[in-house]
Structure formats: structure tokens, C-alpha cells
Design an enzyme around this catalytic site. Structure first.
Site, PDB file in Angstrom:
ATOM      1  N   ASP A   8       2.831  21.302 -50.750  1.00  0.00           N
ATOM      2  CA  ASP A   8       4.187  20.740 -50.904  1.00  0.00           C
ATOM      3  C   ASP A   8       4.642  21.006 -52.344  1.00  0.00           C
ATOM      4  OD1 ASP A   8       5.730  17.664 -49.791  1.00  0.00           O
ATOM      5  OD2 ASP A   8       6.430  19.021 -51.340  1.00  0.00           O
ATOM      6  N   ASP A 103       9.813  23.142 -48.133  1.00  0.00           N
ATOM      7  CA  ASP A 103       8.859  23.270 -49.238  1.00  0.00           C
ATOM      8  C   ASP A 103       7.482  22.731 -48.869  1.00  0.00           C
ATOM      9  OD1 ASP A 103       9.285  20.513 -49.255  1.00  0.00           O
ATOM     10  OD2 ASP A 103       9.056  20.404 -51.419  1.00  0.00           O
ATOM     11  N   GLU A 104       7.213  22.695 -47.570  1.00  0.00           N
ATOM     12  CA  GLU A 104       5.999  22.039 -47.118  1.00  0.00           C
ATOM     13  C   GLU A 104       5.389  22.780 -45.935  1.00  0.00           C
ATOM     14  OE1 GLU A 104       6.991  18.036 -46.051  1.00  0.00           O
ATOM     15  OE2 GLU A 104       4.913  17.599 -45.529  1.00  0.00           O
TER      16      GLU A 104
HETATM   17  N1  DCP Z   1      15.740  16.811 -49.708  1.00  0.00           N
HETATM   18  C1  DCP Z   1      17.056  16.428 -49.458  1.00  0.00           C
HETATM   19  N2  DCP Z   1      17.346  15.119 -49.153  1.00  0.00           N
HETATM   20  C2  DCP Z   1      16.355  14.190 -49.095  1.00  0.00           C
HETATM   21  C3  DCP Z   1      15.017  14.568 -49.328  1.00  0.00           C
HETATM   22  C4  DCP Z   1      14.743  15.899 -49.636  1.00  0.00           C
HETATM   23  O1  DCP Z   1      17.950  17.260 -49.521  1.00  0.00           O
HETATM   24  N3  DCP Z   1      16.659  12.914 -48.803  1.00  0.00           N
HETATM   25  C5  DCP Z   1      15.469  18.217 -50.111  1.00  0.00           C
HETATM   26  C6  DCP Z   1      15.406  18.288 -51.624  1.00  0.00           C
HETATM   27  C7  DCP Z   1      13.942  18.366 -51.948  1.00  0.00           C
HETATM   28  C8  DCP Z   1      13.408  19.114 -50.754  1.00  0.00           C
HETATM   29  O2  DCP Z   1      14.209  18.695 -49.643  1.00  0.00           O
HETATM   30  O3  DCP Z   1      13.704  19.026 -53.182  1.00  0.00           O
HETATM   31  C9  DCP Z   1      11.943  18.842 -50.466  1.00  0.00           C
HETATM   32  O4  DCP Z   1      11.736  17.475 -50.124  1.00  0.00           O
HETATM   33  P1  DCP Z   1      10.444  16.686 -50.579  1.00  0.00           P
HETATM   34  O5  DCP Z   1      10.383  15.440 -49.760  1.00  0.00           O
HETATM   35  O6  DCP Z   1       9.247  17.583 -50.567  1.00  0.00           O
HETATM   36  O7  DCP Z   1      10.769  16.216 -52.062  1.00  0.00           O
HETATM   37  P2  DCP Z   1      10.649  17.005 -53.426  1.00  0.00           P
HETATM   38  O8  DCP Z   1      10.068  18.365 -53.241  1.00  0.00           O
HETATM   39  O9  DCP Z   1      11.959  16.960 -54.124  1.00  0.00           O
HETATM   40  O10 DCP Z   1       9.647  16.094 -54.272  1.00  0.00           O
HETATM   41  P3  DCP Z   1       8.055  15.891 -54.063  1.00  0.00           P
HETATM   42  O11 DCP Z   1       7.618  16.768 -52.920  1.00  0.00           O
HETATM   43  O12 DCP Z   1       7.419  16.287 -55.354  1.00  0.00           O
HETATM   44  O13 DCP Z   1       7.885  14.437 -53.785  1.00  0.00           O
HETATM   45 MG    MG Z   2       8.286  18.664 -52.174  1.00  0.00          MG
END
Ligand code: DCP
Ligand code: MG
Length: 396
Positions: A8, A103-104
Site C-alpha cells: 500500500d 495504490d493497494e
Molecule cells: N482516497 C480518496 N478518498 C478517500 C480515501 C482515499 O480519494 N476518502 C484516495 C486518495 C488516497 C488514495 O485513494 O491517496 C489511496 O487511499 P489510501 O486509503 O491507501 O490512503 P493513502 O494512500 O492516502 O494513505 P495511507 O495508505 O498511507 O494510509
Molecule cells: Mg495508501
């Protein structure tokens, strides 16, 4: 023993922005819509999280928590290119890849023993290499099941790796609260509570039959998973079950005339995605969020199955005519579902179909905004936060 690695990317959108603009590195950055008053945070850099900013929080609230945080409008197309690069890199290490989101993803190494005599060492190396090639920090977790690998990543964040050896898995699972477990939503947690279960060890006191009676097959699977019996496999790429597009408007609108250019844009965008996936839909829905945040949705069944703009627009417009009556509209969303992927025989091509094919060809070459319907251009008031959702068929 099987071996799964879960990857992730850390603070995905925010990190891409920091990569593109070095001045943003090490600073609190939040990616959200371009309206500071009405949109929500999509991603927050780890520096911004120290101030309590997180995804899903309204931008105005985030701004209050950290006034010097840098807010950036999302550039979805750029994030998409990083996503594709990320998936491609993972496939280089194993054919058993399951993409979960932008991203996962899971990578199973079980069947690559000859390539990787030491799985744990291989997982560490893959994380480092993926991270280096993308230029983004990626966290990873590993274990003998998907659930353990995914939960290990949550403990490894940010920029870390955590492997849970088989004999520590149960203890590891029990260290999580029920609501931290992916798949246990608020409703499932409440249902479990009614059965007297408030933590994972409590699950041992109940039989799988009882769980199944109250929570169905999915509940039983979750139950077994929590007891260290996750038999789920890597799922091959799936076709979406539904496709939707929607956004919060920069300013509320009140009339059908104002709504039509947005409806045209949303229908065009959904129908284009539907054709890209190679499907035909049998259901169309319109969702409106009113100015007081209450919501209404209407759906219709459509026969024969369609993938063209005109059919979708005709249906959505009819629903909009029945709903819009001068009350302020904050958000509009269009969705199609009941999608078939079998080729439906057509005796001859309609003019509309030929037009759609031409539209798709132009966009393949020059991108989606290269061509649009003239009446969509009357859209004076922009949508500020496009949410794009393509729900995939999930089978276990
Ligand atoms: N995303 C979005 N709205 C949300 C949650 C996520 O548009 N409510 C988008 C933006 C994030 C991406 O999806 O960058 C990936 O979601 P993640 O849950 O993996 O969150 P992040 O990568 O931002 O943070 P991390 O994985 O480090 O917790
Ligand atoms: Mg992420």
C-alpha cells in the site's frame, strides 16, 4: 504454507504531489477539491496527519486544524499513471497479483519458490525495488493469508515492512479491535455486539453455525478469518458490477436547465467507461444530494442493455425532470449497474453506435476532454470533487 505480501503506497495522492513538486516535501500537504469551503480531503501527507488531518475530512475543518497546510486540487490522471506503473511492477515479481485499489495490491509468492528461496527476504527486496522505481514510499506486510498480510501493512506504515510468522498470527490478529478489521463495518460490529462479541478473542465462544445464522456466509468467512483460517485466494482481475461518476458542485444549482449540462457530462463519462470495460448495462440511477444534505436516488431498469450515451441520458433526464423542483442541489451522481459482459448480438449497427465508436477512438488518442457535447459546455458552475467509482464484482 502459502505466502502473501500486501502493498500500500503511503499517502498516495499527497506523495505524488510531493514528488512532482520538491518544495512540498517534508511539509503538511492535503489533496482535495479546489473549493476550500465545500470539498473533502482525499489524501493527507504524514506531516499533515500530525495535525489531525485525514481523508474524508471537510477541507474547511482541515484548514482550521493546520492553517499553513498546503491544499492541492487533485490531478486524477497523474495518479492513474502511477497506479498503472505500480501494478505493472508487481506483475514482474509474480503472476499472482490482486489489485485492491489504486495504490493497494496483494502479491502471492507461494508458487514462485524456485525464484525466491526465502520469501521474507524476497518480500523485503520487492518493497524496496518497487519503492525505488516508483519514487514513492510503499509499505508492505506479509503472512500466510491475505488478511494477516493486509493487517501487517497497517502496522508497518509509514515506509515499513512487517512479516508475521505463522506461529504468531493468532496473537497478532487478536491485537486488533473488531472495527479495525477490513470487512467489519459498523453494522457488522453492531450485530456482533448483540451476540455478546466485542473483541476478537470473544469469537471463540460462539459457534460458526450461530454466526452464519446471524451474519450469513460472509460473516462466517470473517469469523474463520479471525480465528486464523483465511482460505481466500488471489482473485483474477474482475469486471465492474457498477460504474458511477459524481461531484459536489462549486455552487448549489436549482433548475433542470442548470442541471442538464452536468447530467450530460456525467452520463457521457459513465457511458464511456462502460464501453471501455466492454459491458452493457440494464439499470440507470440518478442520485441528488440536496442543499440540506438529504439525498434522493431514483433507478430505472432499461431494456435492451445499453452502453451508449443517448439511452443513458434519456433515462437520467426523465428521472431528473421528476425530482428537480427549485430546491438547491449540492451533488449529482449517475450510476449504471446490472452490467452484462456477454456479447449481445446486433443485426446492424445503429447510427448512435457508430457515433459512440468514433467518440471512443478520438478519446483513446487525445484523451477524454478532447471532445464533448456542445450543451455540456454550458456548465458554468464546475463540479469540484469528482468521485469516480467502479465497483468490482467481489467473489470469494
Ligand atoms: N482516497 C480518496 N478518498 C478517500 C480515501 C482515499 O480519494 N476518502 C484516495 C486518495 C488516497 C488514495 O485513494 O491517496 C489511496 O487511499 P489510501 O486509503 O491507501 O490512503 P493513502 O494512500 O492516502 O494513505 P495511507 O495508505 O498511507 O494510509
Ligand atoms: Mg495508501
Amino acid at each position: 504454507m502459502r505466502f502473501f505480501v500486501h502493498f500500500d503506497i503511503d499517502a498516495f495522492y499527497a506523495q505524488v504531489e510531493q514528488l512532482r513538486n520538491p518544495e512540498l516535501r517534508g511539509k503538511p500537504v492535503a489533496v482535495g477539491g479546489n473549493s476550500l469551503t465545500r470539498s473533502v480531503v482525499a489524501a493527507a501527507s504524514y506531516e499533515a496527519r500530525e495535525y489531525g488531518i485525514k481523508a474524508g475530512m471537510p477541507v474547511f475543518q482541515a484548514k482550521k486544524l493546520c492553517p499553513h497546510c498546503i491544499f492541492i486540487s487533485p490531478d486524477f490522471r497523474l495518479y492513474e499513471t502511477y497506479s498503472l506503473k505500480f501494478y505493472k511492477l508487481l506483475y514482474r515479481y509474480s503472476p499472482d497479483v490482486e489489485v485492491l485499489s489504486q495504490d493497494e495490491a496483494f502479491v502471492e509468492l507461494t508458487h514462485c519458490r524456485l525464484l525466491y528461496p526465502d520469501f521474507v527476504e524476497a518480500a523485503r527486496r520487492i518493497r524496496r525495488e518497487v519503492s525505488r522505481e516508483l519514487g514513492l514510499r510503499v509499505s508492505a506486510g506479509a503472512g500466510s493469508s491475505k488478511i494477516v498480510a493486509k493487517l501487517a501493512t497497517s502496522r508497518a506504515k509509514p515506509d515499513g515492512f512487517l512479516h508475521i510468522p505463522p506461529d504468531r498470527e493468532l496473537e497478532f490478529l487478536e491485537s486488533f479491535a473488531l472495527e479495525d478489521i477490513p470487512g467489519i463495518g459498523r453494522r457488522t460490529a453492531a450485530a456482533l455486539k448483540r451476540l455478546g462479541i466485542t473483541s476478537i478473542p470473544d469469537l471463540r465462544q460462539i459457534s460458526p453455525h450461530k454466526i452464519r445464522r446471524f451474519l450469513g456466509k460472509r460473516g462466517e468467512d470473517l469469523y474463520l478469518m479471525m480465528l486464523g483460517k483465511d482460505f481466500s485466494r488471489i482473485e483474477p482481475p474482475q469486471k465492474p458490477k457498477s460504474i458511477s461518476r459524481g461531484y459536489t458542485l462549486e455552487k448549489n444549482i436549482h433548475t433542470l436547465k442548470e442541471a442538464i449540462p452536468h447530467i450530460i457530462y456525467l452520463c457521457d463519462s459513465v457511458a464511456t467507461e462502460l464501453r471501455k470495460e466492454g459491458g452493457k448495462a440494464t439499470r440507470a440511477c440518478l442520485r441528488i444530494r440536496w442543499e440540506d444534505f438529504s439525498e434522493v436516488s431514483r433507478c430505472v431498469s432499461v431494456f435492451p442493455p445499453f452502453s451508449d450515451f443517448f439511452t443513458l441520458y434519456h433515462q437520467v433526464r426523465k428521472m431528473a425532470e421528476g425530482l428537480i423542483s427549485g430546491y438547491g442541489i449540492r451533488l449529482l451522481s449517475v450510476e449504471v449497474s446490472g452490467i452484462y459482459y456477454e456479447p449481445t448480438p446486433t443485426l446492424f449497427k445503429f447510427r448512435e453506435e457508430e457515433l459512440m465508436t468514433a467518440l471512443d477512438r478520438i478519446r483513446e488518442r487525445y484523451g477524454f476532454p478532447a471532445i464533448s457535447f456542445a450543451s455540456e459546455a454550458r456548465k458554468k458552475n464546475e463540479g469540484v470533487f469528482v468521485f469516480k467509482s467502479t465497483r468490482r464484482v467481489l467473489s470469494r
